[in-house]
Design a protein around this motif. Structure first.
Motif, PDB file in Angstrom:
ATOM      1  N   ARG A   1     -80.394 -28.190 -35.066  1.00  8.73           N
ATOM      2  CA  ARG A   1     -79.944 -26.923 -34.505  1.00  8.73           C
ATOM      3  C   ARG A   1     -78.420 -26.826 -34.566  1.00  8.73           C
ATOM      4  NH1 ARG A   1     -81.610 -26.803 -28.610  1.00  8.73           N
ATOM      5  NH2 ARG A   1     -81.391 -29.072 -28.897  1.00  8.73           N
ATOM      6  N   VAL A   2     -77.945 -25.597 -34.698  1.00  5.05           N
ATOM      7  CA  VAL A   2     -76.511 -25.340 -34.652  1.00  5.05           C
ATOM      8  C   VAL A   2     -76.100 -25.139 -33.201  1.00  5.05           C
ATOM      9  CG1 VAL A   2     -74.664 -23.751 -35.321  1.00  5.05           C
ATOM     10  CG2 VAL A   2     -76.482 -24.324 -36.953  1.00  5.05           C
ATOM     11  N   ALA A   3     -75.034 -25.803 -32.790  1.00  2.57           N
ATOM     12  CA  ALA A   3     -74.490 -25.654 -31.439  1.00  2.57           C
ATOM     13  C   ALA A   3     -73.053 -25.164 -31.538  1.00  2.57           C
ATOM     14  CB  ALA A   3     -74.550 -26.970 -30.674  1.00  2.57           C
TER      15      ALA A   3
ATOM     16  N   ILE B   1     -65.041 -23.796 -20.714  1.00  6.95           N
ATOM     17  CA  ILE B   1     -65.589 -24.110 -22.040  1.00  6.95           C
ATOM     18  C   ILE B   1     -67.087 -23.892 -21.973  1.00  6.95           C
ATOM     19  CG2 ILE B   1     -65.951 -25.919 -23.750  1.00  6.95           C
ATOM     20  CD1 ILE B   1     -63.263 -27.104 -22.866  1.00  6.95           C
ATOM     21  N   TRP B   2     -67.566 -23.044 -22.871  1.00  8.61           N
ATOM     22  CA  TRP B   2     -68.971 -22.639 -22.876  1.00  8.61           C
ATOM     23  C   TRP B   2     -69.724 -23.315 -24.006  1.00  8.61           C
ATOM     24  CZ3 TRP B   2     -70.881 -19.303 -19.104  1.00  8.61           C
ATOM     25  CH2 TRP B   2     -69.919 -18.707 -18.285  1.00  8.61           C
ATOM     26  N   PHE B   3     -71.043 -23.341 -23.881  1.00  6.73           N
ATOM     27  CA  PHE B   3     -71.905 -24.040 -24.842  1.00  6.73           C
ATOM     28  C   PHE B   3     -73.178 -23.222 -25.052  1.00  6.73           C
ATOM     29  CE2 PHE B   3     -75.405 -26.987 -25.744  1.00  6.73           C
ATOM     30  CZ  PHE B   3     -74.885 -27.768 -26.764  1.00  6.73           C
ATOM     31  N   SER B   4     -73.595 -23.087 -26.315  1.00  7.00           N
ATOM     32  CA  SER B   4     -74.839 -22.398 -26.627  1.00  7.00           C
ATOM     33  C   SER B   4     -75.408 -22.986 -27.917  1.00  7.00           C
ATOM     34  CB  SER B   4     -74.603 -20.893 -26.801  1.00  7.00           C
ATOM     35  OG  SER B   4     -75.820 -20.214 -27.092  1.00  7.00           O
TER      36      SER B   4
ATOM     37  N   THR C   1     -71.557 -23.341 -18.879  1.00  5.09           N
ATOM     38  CA  THR C   1     -70.245 -23.968 -18.949  1.00  5.09           C
ATOM     39  C   THR C   1     -70.380 -25.484 -19.035  1.00  5.09           C
ATOM     40  OG1 THR C   1     -70.068 -24.019 -16.535  1.00  5.09           O
ATOM     41  CG2 THR C   1     -69.126 -22.111 -17.664  1.00  5.09           C
ATOM     42  N   LEU C   2     -69.548 -26.054 -19.894  1.00  4.58           N
ATOM     43  CA  LEU C   2     -69.436 -27.508 -19.956  1.00  4.58           C
ATOM     44  C   LEU C   2     -68.417 -28.016 -18.940  1.00  4.58           C
ATOM     45  CD1 LEU C   2     -69.511 -28.154 -23.803  1.00  4.58           C
ATOM     46  CD2 LEU C   2     -71.407 -28.082 -22.179  1.00  4.58           C
ATOM     47  N   THR C   3     -67.351 -27.255 -18.766  1.00  5.48           N
ATOM     48  CA  THR C   3     -66.351 -27.598 -17.760  1.00  5.48           C
ATOM     49  C   THR C   3     -65.455 -26.391 -17.523  1.00  5.48           C
ATOM     50  OG1 THR C   3     -64.676 -29.240 -17.112  1.00  5.48           O
ATOM     51  CG2 THR C   3     -64.627 -28.471 -19.385  1.00  5.48           C
TER      52      THR C   3
ATOM     53  N   TRP D   1     -78.853 -16.790 -30.423  1.00  5.37           N
ATOM     54  CA  TRP D   1     -78.076 -17.661 -29.550  1.00  5.37           C
ATOM     55  C   TRP D   1     -78.682 -17.677 -28.154  1.00  5.37           C
ATOM     56  CZ3 TRP D   1     -74.693 -20.972 -31.427  1.00  5.37           C
ATOM     57  CH2 TRP D   1     -74.116 -20.713 -32.669  1.00  5.37           C
ATOM     58  N   GLN D   2     -78.827 -18.862 -27.601  1.00  8.81           N
ATOM     59  CA  GLN D   2     -79.425 -19.016 -26.291  1.00  8.81           C
ATOM     60  C   GLN D   2     -78.401 -18.721 -25.183  1.00  8.81           C
ATOM     61  OE1 GLN D   2     -82.908 -19.689 -26.131  1.00  8.81           O
ATOM     62  NE2 GLN D   2     -82.378 -19.057 -28.224  1.00  8.81           N
TER      63      GLN D   2
END
Length: 373
Positions: free
Chosen positions: A79-81, A97-100, A112-114, A107-108
């Motif tokens: 999967r692409v992140a 910092i966001w993550f999906s 937030t990561l932090t 896109w899901q």
């Protein structure tokens, strides 16, 4: 009965003792394991899809009033992140910092990561700003590097590192990358790392404290520094972009200069070739399955035109193949590109779109040359 004693002059005894020590030391060194030569990992064995040219475009989920600094990587299952910098919503907005992940073409919902405050609590220090997330999977770890600024601009900026063993569900406590004295200040992040054949990581960073140059960090699989080398660079501080050409050679772009190595990053030299993109803005470079290099960056001056160029595997003879986005208004800002080669051979490009969101393109190699820019 008498005893016979053998003796030698004190000076001769000292010489003999020294020779014995040198012989023992030489034997010990001879028995030490040899440090293996640093080599870059083989290129990704992704296919080159045949067929007609195609391209798809979408936007990463909106999560705040601004968006910047996208980064792309592949997870263990293909999967692409993506990670990027934006702002938390509400009256107490702050950088986060966001993550999906991209699943079944969509896109899901991001998380937030932090945040700035969480980072400050983790490193027990005042943090005025965070930025430049760099997401990259290596072996069993998903790594995240990002910058944190306590005071001032680049000179007060340090790099933090955290990692995840479960594709981003949980992360270790961030820690400073201990690459230099003086609090590791003045460090800049650029493009993604380069994989090493021994499972380690090669990471190019910029330095903007006392002198302006680049550095190549040789990291182990966990992200710990094993060695570093200076990347020569003259001019303003810049976020570097690096790519491996073969097992021993790599190129790195810093501002308006290009450096190269032929021994796995142990030594770097200034080269005469350059890239066609604006040297004052971030660039991204990707090695395609056929060996050619793909470059994304701003055409001309400013950030109002984002383009793609192709070159041979040596990074020479760049030619413009696509204008991805451009506008002439004062708010035009199409910048900070990230490139990724997916497991199916498709190419992904993400970039900051007018600082309002992250635009994402998927295309094949045929699309790059289907028509003139």
């Amino acid at each position: 009965m008498s005893t016979l004693s053998l003796s030698c002059p004190p000076k001769l005894a000292r010489h003999l003792a020294a020779l014995a020590f040198l012989a023992a030391f030489g034997a010990a060194v001879w028995r030490l394991p040899q440090v293996p030569e640093v080599r870059f990992a083989p290129a990704t064995n992704a296919p080159t899809p045949a067929g007609a040219a195609w391209m798809q475009v979408d936007m990463l989920p909106g999560v705040g009033k601004f968006a910047a600094s996208p980064s792309l990587t592949l997870l263990a299952d293909g999967r692409v992140a993506a990670s990027w910098l934006s702002a938390t919503e509400g009256s107490l907005a702050q950088e986060a910092i966001w993550f999906s992940t991209l699943e079944a073409g969509s896109w899901q919902p991001p998380y937030t990561l932090t945040t700035r405050d969480e980072t400050a609590g983790s490193v027990f220090a005042h943090i005025r700003q965070i930025g430049a997330p760099l997401l990259w999977r290596n072996g069993e770890w998903l790594h995240l590097w990002y910058t944190a600024t306590a005071i001032g601009g680049h000179a007060g900026q340090t790099i933090l590192h955290t990692r995840s063993a479960d594709d981003g569900a949980s992360w270790t406590r961030p820690a400073r990358v201990a690459a230099a004295p003086f609090g590791n200040a003045g460090m800049l992040l650029g493009g993604p790392p380069v994989a090493l054949a021994d499972g380690g990581i090669g990471l190019a960073v910029g330095r903007d404290l006392f002198s302006q140059h680049g550095e190549w960090l040789h990291l182990d699989a966990d992200g710990r520094i094993l060695a570093k080398a200076r990347i020569p660079h003259a001019g303003a501080a810049a976020a570097p972009a690096a790519v491996a050409i073969d097992a021993g050679r790599a190129l790195a772009w810093l501002g308006d200069s290009t450096a190269g190595t032929d021994n796995g990053g142990e030594n770097w030299q200034t080269l005469t070739q350059s890239s066609p993109a604006n040297p004052e803005t971030p660039r991204a470079v990707l090695r395609l399955p056929d060996g050619r290099l793909l470059l994304a960056g701003n055409a001309g001056s400013g950030r109002g035109s984002l383009a793609l160029w192709l070159a041979d595997r040596e990074g020479r003879d760049w030619r413009l193949v696509r204008i991805v986005d451009q506008a002439a208004d004062a708010a035009a800002d199409f910048s900070e590109p990230a490139l990724l080669l997916a497991a199916d051979g498709g190419i992904h490009l993400a970039y900051a779109w007018r600082r309002q969101g992250i635009r994402h393109l998927r295309f094949n190699a045929a699309w790059l040359e289907a028509s003139q820019p």
